[in-house]
Write a protein that holds these residues in place. Sequence first.
Motif, PDB file in Angstrom:
ATOM      1  N   ASP A  41       0.817  -1.209   0.000  1.00 25.16           N
ATOM      2  CA  ASP A  41       0.000   0.000   0.000  1.00 25.16           C
ATOM      3  C   ASP A  41       0.853   1.262   0.000  1.00 25.16           C
ATOM      4  O   ASP A  41       0.400   2.319  -0.410  1.00 25.16           O
ATOM      5  CB  ASP A  41      -0.921   0.016   1.217  1.00 25.16           C
ATOM      6  N   GLY A  42       2.087   1.146   0.474  1.00 22.17           N
ATOM      7  CA  GLY A  42       2.963   2.312   0.555  1.00 22.17           C
ATOM      8  C   GLY A  42       4.381   1.945   0.171  1.00 22.17           C
ATOM      9  O   GLY A  42       4.606   1.076  -0.666  1.00 22.17           O
ATOM     10  N   ASN A  43       5.330   2.610   0.802  1.00 23.62           N
ATOM     11  CA  ASN A  43       6.733   2.392   0.505  1.00 23.62           C
ATOM     12  C   ASN A  43       7.143   0.969   0.914  1.00 23.62           C
ATOM     13  O   ASN A  43       7.040   0.594   2.086  1.00 23.62           O
ATOM     14  CB  ASN A  43       7.584   3.417   1.260  1.00 23.62           C
ATOM     15  N   LYS A  44       7.631   0.194  -0.047  1.00 22.04           N
ATOM     16  CA  LYS A  44       7.981  -1.200   0.242  1.00 22.04           C
ATOM     17  C   LYS A  44       9.147  -1.316   1.222  1.00 22.04           C
ATOM     18  O   LYS A  44       9.315  -2.337   1.879  1.00 22.04           O
ATOM     19  CB  LYS A  44       8.340  -1.930  -1.056  1.00 22.04           C
ATOM     20  N   LEU A  45       9.954  -0.254   1.331  1.00 26.14           N
ATOM     21  CA  LEU A  45      11.103  -0.316   2.240  1.00 26.14           C
ATOM     22  C   LEU A  45      10.682  -0.366   3.698  1.00 26.14           C
ATOM     23  O   LEU A  45      11.490  -0.677   4.574  1.00 26.14           O
ATOM     24  CB  LEU A  45      12.029   0.888   2.011  1.00 26.14           C
ATOM     25  N   LEU A  46       9.412  -0.084   3.961  1.00 27.22           N
ATOM     26  CA  LEU A  46       8.895  -0.139   5.321  1.00 27.22           C
ATOM     27  C   LEU A  46       8.340  -1.517   5.672  1.00 27.22           C
ATOM     28  O   LEU A  46       7.977  -1.763   6.821  1.00 27.22           O
ATOM     29  CB  LEU A  46       7.795   0.915   5.499  1.00 27.22           C
ATOM     30  N   LEU A  47       8.304  -2.421   4.686  1.00 26.55           N
ATOM     31  CA  LEU A  47       7.785  -3.763   4.950  1.00 26.55           C
ATOM     32  C   LEU A  47       8.701  -4.518   5.906  1.00 26.55           C
ATOM     33  O   LEU A  47       9.926  -4.365   5.859  1.00 26.55           O
ATOM     34  CB  LEU A  47       7.662  -4.540   3.641  1.00 26.55           C
ATOM     35  N   PRO A  48       8.137  -5.349   6.784  1.00 25.14           N
ATOM     36  CA  PRO A  48       8.974  -6.100   7.731  1.00 25.14           C
ATOM     37  C   PRO A  48       9.750  -7.218   7.052  1.00 25.14           C
ATOM     38  O   PRO A  48       9.259  -7.865   6.123  1.00 25.14           O
ATOM     39  CB  PRO A  48       7.945  -6.668   8.715  1.00 25.14           C
ATOM     40  N   LEU A  49      10.981  -7.413   7.518  1.00 27.19           N
ATOM     41  CA  LEU A  49      11.837  -8.494   7.045  1.00 27.19           C
ATOM     42  C   LEU A  49      12.561  -9.039   8.272  1.00 27.19           C
ATOM     43  O   LEU A  49      13.492  -8.411   8.783  1.00 27.19           O
ATOM     44  CB  LEU A  49      12.821  -7.977   5.995  1.00 27.19           C
ATOM     45  N   LEU A  50      12.091 -10.175   8.784  1.00 24.51           N
ATOM     46  CA  LEU A  50      12.549 -10.694  10.077  1.00 24.51           C
ATOM     47  C   LEU A  50      12.331  -9.622  11.150  1.00 24.51           C
ATOM     48  O   LEU A  50      11.228  -9.118  11.274  1.00 24.51           O
ATOM     49  CB  LEU A  50      14.009 -11.151   9.989  1.00 24.51           C
ATOM     50  N   ASP A  51      13.376  -9.237  11.877  1.00 21.84           N
ATOM     51  CA  ASP A  51      13.167  -8.314  12.991  1.00 21.84           C
ATOM     52  C   ASP A  51      13.435  -6.852  12.646  1.00 21.84           C
ATOM     53  O   ASP A  51      13.514  -6.003  13.535  1.00 21.84           O
ATOM     54  CB  ASP A  51      14.032  -8.728  14.191  1.00 21.84           C
ATOM     55  N   HIS A  52      13.569  -6.541  11.357  1.00 22.92           N
ATOM     56  CA  HIS A  52      13.745  -5.159  10.912  1.00 22.92           C
ATOM     57  C   HIS A  52      12.880  -4.931   9.681  1.00 22.92           C
ATOM     58  O   HIS A  52      12.289  -5.873   9.145  1.00 22.92           O
ATOM     59  CB  HIS A  52      15.211  -4.866  10.567  1.00 22.92           C
ATOM     60  N   SER A  53      12.837  -3.697   9.226  1.00 21.66           N
ATOM     61  CA  SER A  53      12.220  -3.410   7.936  1.00 21.66           C
ATOM     62  C   SER A  53      13.275  -3.640   6.852  1.00 21.66           C
ATOM     63  O   SER A  53      14.468  -3.827   7.144  1.00 21.66           O
ATOM     64  CB  SER A  53      11.739  -1.959   7.888  1.00 21.66           C
ATOM     65  N   ILE A  54      12.846  -3.615   5.598  1.00 27.13           N
ATOM     66  CA  ILE A  54      13.805  -3.719   4.492  1.00 27.13           C
ATOM     67  C   ILE A  54      14.850  -2.608   4.620  1.00 27.13           C
ATOM     68  O   ILE A  54      16.056  -2.849   4.521  1.00 27.13           O
ATOM     69  CB  ILE A  54      13.075  -3.625   3.135  1.00 27.13           C
ATOM     70  N   MET A  55      14.388  -1.390   4.887  1.00 21.99           N
ATOM     71  CA  MET A  55      15.308  -0.265   5.026  1.00 21.99           C
ATOM     72  C   MET A  55      16.236  -0.447   6.219  1.00 21.99           C
ATOM     73  O   MET A  55      17.403  -0.049   6.178  1.00 21.99           O
ATOM     74  CB  MET A  55      14.515   1.034   5.178  1.00 21.99           C
ATOM     75  N   GLY A  56      15.735  -1.061   7.272  1.00 21.72           N
ATOM     76  CA  GLY A  56      16.559  -1.295   8.452  1.00 21.72           C
ATOM     77  C   GLY A  56      17.788  -2.129   8.127  1.00 21.72           C
ATOM     78  O   GLY A  56      18.898  -1.827   8.578  1.00 21.72           O
ATOM     79  N   TRP A  57      17.600  -3.187   7.338  1.00 15.75           N
ATOM     80  CA  TRP A  57      18.734  -4.035   6.956  1.00 15.75           C
ATOM     81  C   TRP A  57      19.717  -3.276   6.068  1.00 15.75           C
ATOM     82  O   TRP A  57      20.937  -3.437   6.192  1.00 15.75           O
ATOM     83  CB  TRP A  57      18.233  -5.291   6.247  1.00 15.75           C
ATOM     84  N   THR A  58      19.196  -2.447   5.175  1.00 11.18           N
ATOM     85  CA  THR A  58      20.076  -1.640   4.317  1.00 11.18           C
ATOM     86  C   THR A  58      20.937  -0.717   5.162  1.00 11.18           C
ATOM     87  O   THR A  58      22.153  -0.608   4.950  1.00 11.18           O
ATOM     88  CB  THR A  58      19.238  -0.817   3.323  1.00 11.18           C
ATOM     89  N   LEU A  59      20.322  -0.073   6.131  1.00 15.52           N
ATOM     90  CA  LEU A  59      21.059   0.851   6.987  1.00 15.52           C
ATOM     91  C   LEU A  59      22.071   0.124   7.861  1.00 15.52           C
ATOM     92  O   LEU A  59      23.183   0.622   8.089  1.00 15.52           O
ATOM     93  CB  LEU A  59      20.087   1.648   7.860  1.00 15.52           C
ATOM     94  N   LYS A  60      21.710  -1.049   8.379  1.00 11.01           N
ATOM     95  CA  LYS A  60      22.640  -1.804   9.214  1.00 11.01           C
ATOM     96  C   LYS A  60      23.930  -2.113   8.458  1.00 11.01           C
ATOM     97  O   LYS A  60      25.028  -1.990   9.005  1.00 11.01           O
ATOM     98  CB  LYS A  60      21.990  -3.118   9.677  1.00 11.01           C
ATOM     99  N   ALA A  61      23.811  -2.509   7.204  1.00  8.02           N
ATOM    100  CA  ALA A  61      24.995  -2.830   6.405  1.00  8.02           C
ATOM    101  C   ALA A  61      25.825  -1.585   6.131  1.00  8.02           C
ATOM    102  O   ALA A  61      27.060  -1.606   6.226  1.00  8.02           O
ATOM    103  CB  ALA A  61      24.576  -3.483   5.089  1.00  8.02           C
ATOM    104  N   ALA A  62      25.148  -0.481   5.810  1.00  3.97           N
ATOM    105  CA  ALA A  62      25.867   0.758   5.506  1.00  3.97           C
ATOM    106  C   ALA A  62      26.621   1.275   6.726  1.00  3.97           C
ATOM    107  O   ALA A  62      27.783   1.689   6.636  1.00  3.97           O
ATOM    108  CB  ALA A  62      24.892   1.809   4.995  1.00  3.97           C
TER     109      ALA A  62
END
Length: 226
Positions: A17-38
């Motif tokens: 319905d909105g920004n896919k980067l806000l979708l949950p992926l395990l214990d973070h959002s998609i964006m959360g995992w991207t930020l963790k790596a960066a």
Amino acid sequence: MHLLIPAAGSGKRMGADGNKLLLPLLDHSIMGWTLKAAVAANSIEWIGIICQAMDEPVFQETVTQLKIDKPVSFIRGGDTRQASVSHGLQALPEDAKQVLIHDGARCLATPALFDRCTAAFATCKGFIAAVPVKDTIKQVNTFGIIEATPNRSHLWAAQTPQGFDVALLKEAHQKGQTQGWSVTDDAALFEKCGFNVHIVEGEETNLKVTTPMDLAIAEFILLQRL
């Protein structure tokens, strides 16, 4: 190194319905995992998140939850990825000479890849992470008929991060706006301006989460890593 993360898109192909980067992926959002790596990359010193106003509070909450100790700026996104990156370039700190641009949906990139891309600036002013194509590719016309079979050994699948000299990329974006060029990544603008774009070895797992199947694959890969 300065890093821009375009995160202003929608989730149409994901069915969100909105920004896919806000979708949950395990214990973070998609964006959360991207930020963790960066953040885990030794070379990244500043992060700019390019997003729409409606999504900024959630991204800010993600930054807080991850306890990110590097400077993070929020930049208003445009109507297209190209416009969003252009906004991001204008918002870079004045001392930024080089920039990495990484799609927020590529949440499986490793810190080592960010650092490897940063190191590439020692030998070139423009590059993309990419991997060799393994499948045989067919060029097909509008009638669904194969017209050509390109030599696979010359084909690479583009990924991000992509890295560029800031002054040259600003020049490329300005020319693209003047000429009305519409491209899907910044390397294409660089190429159109006659600047060389090199290849940095990417990662097979560095997929872009675009569909529900991609999300399932990303979860499997993360579980294997954990």
